[in-house]
Design a protein around this motif. Structure first.
Motif, PDB file in Angstrom:
ATOM      1  N   HIS A 121       0.838  -1.215   0.000  1.00 23.46           N
ATOM      2  CA  HIS A 121       0.000   0.000   0.000  1.00 23.46           C
ATOM      3  C   HIS A 121       0.865   1.254   0.000  1.00 23.46           C
ATOM      4  O   HIS A 121       0.605   2.196  -0.755  1.00 23.46           O
ATOM      5  N   GLY A 143      -9.211  -1.381   5.189  1.00 26.04           N
ATOM      6  CA  GLY A 143     -10.231  -2.133   5.915  1.00 26.04           C
ATOM      7  C   GLY A 143      -9.644  -2.926   7.071  1.00 26.04           C
ATOM      8  O   GLY A 143     -10.321  -3.226   8.047  1.00 26.04           O
ATOM      9  N   GLY A 144      -8.371  -3.263   6.967  1.00 24.18           N
ATOM     10  CA  GLY A 144      -7.738  -4.075   8.005  1.00 24.18           C
ATOM     11  C   GLY A 144      -6.698  -3.332   8.818  1.00 24.18           C
ATOM     12  O   GLY A 144      -6.255  -3.826   9.850  1.00 24.18           O
ATOM     13  N   HIS A 145      -6.283  -2.128   8.367  1.00 24.07           N
ATOM     14  CA  HIS A 145      -5.150  -1.464   9.018  1.00 24.07           C
ATOM     15  C   HIS A 145      -5.336   0.033   9.126  1.00 24.07           C
ATOM     16  O   HIS A 145      -5.913   0.651   8.240  1.00 24.07           O
ATOM     17  N   GLY A 169     -11.238   1.791   7.932  1.00 18.90           N
ATOM     18  CA  GLY A 169     -12.146   1.254   6.910  1.00 18.90           C
ATOM     19  C   GLY A 169     -13.199   0.331   7.519  1.00 18.90           C
ATOM     20  O   GLY A 169     -14.354   0.300   7.079  1.00 18.90           O
ATOM     21  N   GLU A 170     -12.774  -0.396   8.549  1.00 15.01           N
ATOM     22  CA  GLU A 170     -13.698  -1.304   9.260  1.00 15.01           C
ATOM     23  C   GLU A 170     -14.821  -0.477   9.911  1.00 15.01           C
ATOM     24  O   GLU A 170     -15.985  -0.871   9.885  1.00 15.01           O
ATOM     25  N   PRO A 184     -19.508  -2.480   0.240  1.00 16.44           N
ATOM     26  CA  PRO A 184     -18.525  -1.950   1.181  1.00 16.44           C
ATOM     27  C   PRO A 184     -18.899  -0.538   1.626  1.00 16.44           C
ATOM     28  O   PRO A 184     -19.323   0.293   0.805  1.00 16.44           O
ATOM     29  N   GLY A 185     -18.707  -0.279   2.892  1.00 13.23           N
ATOM     30  CA  GLY A 185     -19.248   0.939   3.491  1.00 13.23           C
ATOM     31  C   GLY A 185     -18.589   2.237   3.080  1.00 13.23           C
ATOM     32  O   GLY A 185     -19.278   3.252   2.944  1.00 13.23           O
ATOM     33  N   GLY A 276      -7.340   1.691   1.090  1.00 11.88           N
ATOM     34  CA  GLY A 276      -8.687   1.949   0.551  1.00 11.88           C
ATOM     35  C   GLY A 276      -9.319   3.249   1.008  1.00 11.88           C
ATOM     36  O   GLY A 276      -9.904   3.990   0.201  1.00 11.88           O
ATOM     37  N   SER A 279      -8.776   6.715  -0.655  1.00  5.03           N
ATOM     38  CA  SER A 279      -9.469   7.178  -1.856  1.00  5.03           C
ATOM     39  C   SER A 279     -10.628   8.114  -1.501  1.00  5.03           C
ATOM     40  O   SER A 279     -11.270   8.680  -2.379  1.00  5.03           O
ATOM     41  N   ASN A 280     -10.877   8.300  -0.193  1.00  2.00           N
ATOM     42  CA  ASN A 280     -11.969   9.179   0.244  1.00  2.00           C
ATOM     43  C   ASN A 280     -11.623  10.648  -0.061  1.00  2.00           C
ATOM     44  O   ASN A 280     -10.621  11.175   0.413  1.00  2.00           O
ATOM     45  N   THR A 307      -7.065   1.132  -3.235  1.00  2.00           N
ATOM     46  CA  THR A 307      -7.652  -0.153  -2.832  1.00  2.00           C
ATOM     47  C   THR A 307      -6.735  -1.289  -3.310  1.00  2.00           C
ATOM     48  O   THR A 307      -5.794  -1.070  -4.064  1.00  2.00           O
TER      49      THR A 307
HETATM   50  O1  KG4 Z   1      -7.046  -1.319   1.032  1.00  2.97           O
HETATM   51  P1  KG4 Z   1      -8.343  -2.025   0.889  1.00  2.97           P
HETATM   52  O2  KG4 Z   1      -8.869  -2.269  -0.493  1.00  2.97           O
HETATM   53  O3  KG4 Z   1      -8.319  -3.430   1.599  1.00  2.97           O
HETATM   54  C1  KG4 Z   1      -7.658  -3.697   2.798  1.00  2.97           C
HETATM   55  O4  KG4 Z   1      -6.414  -3.924   2.768  1.00  2.97           O
HETATM   56  O5  KG4 Z   1      -8.360  -3.655   3.829  1.00  2.97           O
HETATM   57  O6  KG4 Z   1      -9.395  -1.192   1.746  1.00  2.97           O
HETATM   58  C2  KG4 Z   1     -10.746  -1.508   1.801  1.00  2.97           C
HETATM   59  C3  KG4 Z   1     -11.401  -0.563   2.779  1.00  2.97           C
HETATM   60  C4  KG4 Z   1     -12.861  -0.910   3.083  1.00  2.97           C
HETATM   61  O7  KG4 Z   1     -13.056  -0.873   4.479  1.00  2.97           O
HETATM   62  C5  KG4 Z   1     -13.619   0.207   2.381  1.00  2.97           C
HETATM   63  O8  KG4 Z   1     -14.856   0.508   2.998  1.00  2.97           O
HETATM   64  C6  KG4 Z   1     -12.642   1.359   2.493  1.00  2.97           C
HETATM   65  O9  KG4 Z   1     -11.376   0.778   2.279  1.00  2.97           O
HETATM   66  N1  KG4 Z   1     -12.901   2.382   1.478  1.00  2.97           N
HETATM   67  C7  KG4 Z   1     -13.267   3.642   1.750  1.00  2.97           C
HETATM   68  C8  KG4 Z   1     -13.488   4.274   0.505  1.00  2.97           C
HETATM   69  N2  KG4 Z   1     -13.223   3.370  -0.489  1.00  2.97           N
HETATM   70  C9  KG4 Z   1     -12.859   2.210   0.119  1.00  2.97           C
HETATM   71  N3  KG4 Z   1     -13.452   4.275   2.921  1.00  2.97           N
HETATM   72  C10 KG4 Z   1     -13.849   5.569   2.880  1.00  2.97           C
HETATM   73  N4  KG4 Z   1     -14.107   6.239   1.742  1.00  2.97           N
HETATM   74  C11 KG4 Z   1     -13.939   5.637   0.528  1.00  2.97           C
HETATM   75  N5  KG4 Z   1     -14.176   6.302  -0.604  1.00  2.97           N
END
Ligand code: KG4
Ligand code: ZN
Length: 340
Positions: A121, A143-145, A169-170, A184-185, A276, A279-280, A307
């Protein structure tokens, strides 16, 4: 090495719910970046189901690799190394990628490189910012970190702060489910928040004892759940957009204030975000403004590189490759692999 003196790495990523493969040349030249998302299946269950994730990786991985090679205009014979995420992540999901990478590397007599997912990442920032070199400070929010990391050199990391409970992210995913937005939230909350008032409801910004840089998001999540229960008991309609906007602001405030504190204490001139949640759009613009105010250069990857993807794994692997690091055939999936 091939005749044109390029280092061509096939990278594989399967730590969660994306089956991904990429071909990366000399670390920052992404020739292909194929991502097969399983989101549609997991959405039916409101979150990632580990066993389904492993099975889908098995079904798709060969095709994803073939597509990555095809898009890059290469065959397995053109490669110099095979890289794969070996942790952290879901063990069954990681194993599919690790076994596949070993099989390809063994068959083609290529070096094998295991990559830490968070290192991947962070390295996503190198792809579009050709001038970015360590040292810099990086906030990894996925989502995990949730990690605040000092990148001292390629492959040399110091974790300055981390979440004590839920990842950012969680928290987005759990709150989205609670207000009926589904999985996904993150992207759904971001969209809903656009129509809401971020000052409508005050949710707490947690301070963690014993560390200036650690995070905690479980209290914020509980506070949103309490607010929703309170509305239900009092028969007050919930304004989904206001909850989304107020929650999002609370998360961003904490992420920005910790990052700013670390920037100032460590005297950094370069700051990056990754994962992830990076990207917000609201988080990106708050971080950008905070960096500008302090004369700190701000780096961020395009959303597709925030992501999960395999290009970032190929980039991280390149710096290991040129440093001479190699893994053996005993490389295994490590679900709780630590960084640094
Ligand atoms: O990095 P990633 O694809 O997977 C992990 O390594 O966890 O991150 C996924 C996380 C999810 O919790 C998702 O809800 C969050 O990133 N995420 C966001 C956005 N796009 C993905 N959270 C906030 N705003 C976003 N636009
Ligand atoms: Zn990730």
């Amino acid at each position: 090495m091939n005749s044109v003196q390029e280092v061509r790495i096939l990278a594989i990523e399967s730590s969660c719910d994306e089956t991904a493969a990429a071909v990366v040349v000399n670390g920052r030249d992404v020739r292909s970046n194929i991502i097969s998302s399983q989101i549609d299946i997991h959405t039916l269950y409101g979150g990632v189901v580990p066993e389904i994730a492993s099975r889908k990786h098995m079904e798709r991985i060969n095709q994803v690799i073939a597509q990555a090679l095809d898009t890059a205009g290469m065959s397995l014979d053109d490669l110099d190394a095979v890289a794969v995420t070996y942790g952290p992540g879901l063990v069954g999901a990681l194993l599919v990628g690790v076994a596949e990478a070993k099989a390809v590397a063994y068959a083609k007599k290529l070096p094998l490189l295991g990559v830490h997912h968070i290192e991947g990442h962070i390295s996503a920032n190198y792809i579009e910012n050709k001038d970015l070199e360590p040292p810099f400070l990086c906030l990894v929010v996925s989502g995990g970190h949730t990690h605040l990391v000092q990148v001292r050199d390629y492959g040399v990391y110091e974790v300055v702060g981390r979440t004590r409970d839920d990842a950012a992210g969680e928290a987005f995913d759990k709150v989205a489910r609670a207000i009926g937005l589904g999985y996904p939230g993150g992207p759904k909350i971001e969209k809903a928040a656009c129509a809401g008032n971020a000052d409508a409801i005050y949710f707490p910004r947690a301070k963690v004892g014993g560390s200036d840089y650690d995070f905690s998001f479980s209290g914020l999540k509980s506070s949103v759940l309490n607010y929703l229960n309170g509305c239900k008991m009092k028969n007050i309609p919930v304004n989904q957009a206001d909850v989304a906007a107020s929650f999002q602001k609370a998360v961003i405030d904490v992420l920005v204030s910790h990052a700013v504190h670390a920037m100032e204490q460590y005297g950094v001139k370069k700051f990056a975000i990754a994962g992830g949640v990076a990207s917000n759009t609201a988080l990106r613009s708050s971080m950008k403004a905070a960096c500008k105010e302090r004369d700190v250069h701000f780096y961020y990857p395009s959303p597709v590189l925030c992501t999960d993807n395999a290009a970032m794994i190929g980039t991280a692997a390149y710096y290991d490759y040129i440093a001479g690091r190699r893994d053996g055939w005993n490389l295994n999936a490590v679900p709780n692999l630590k960084l640094g």
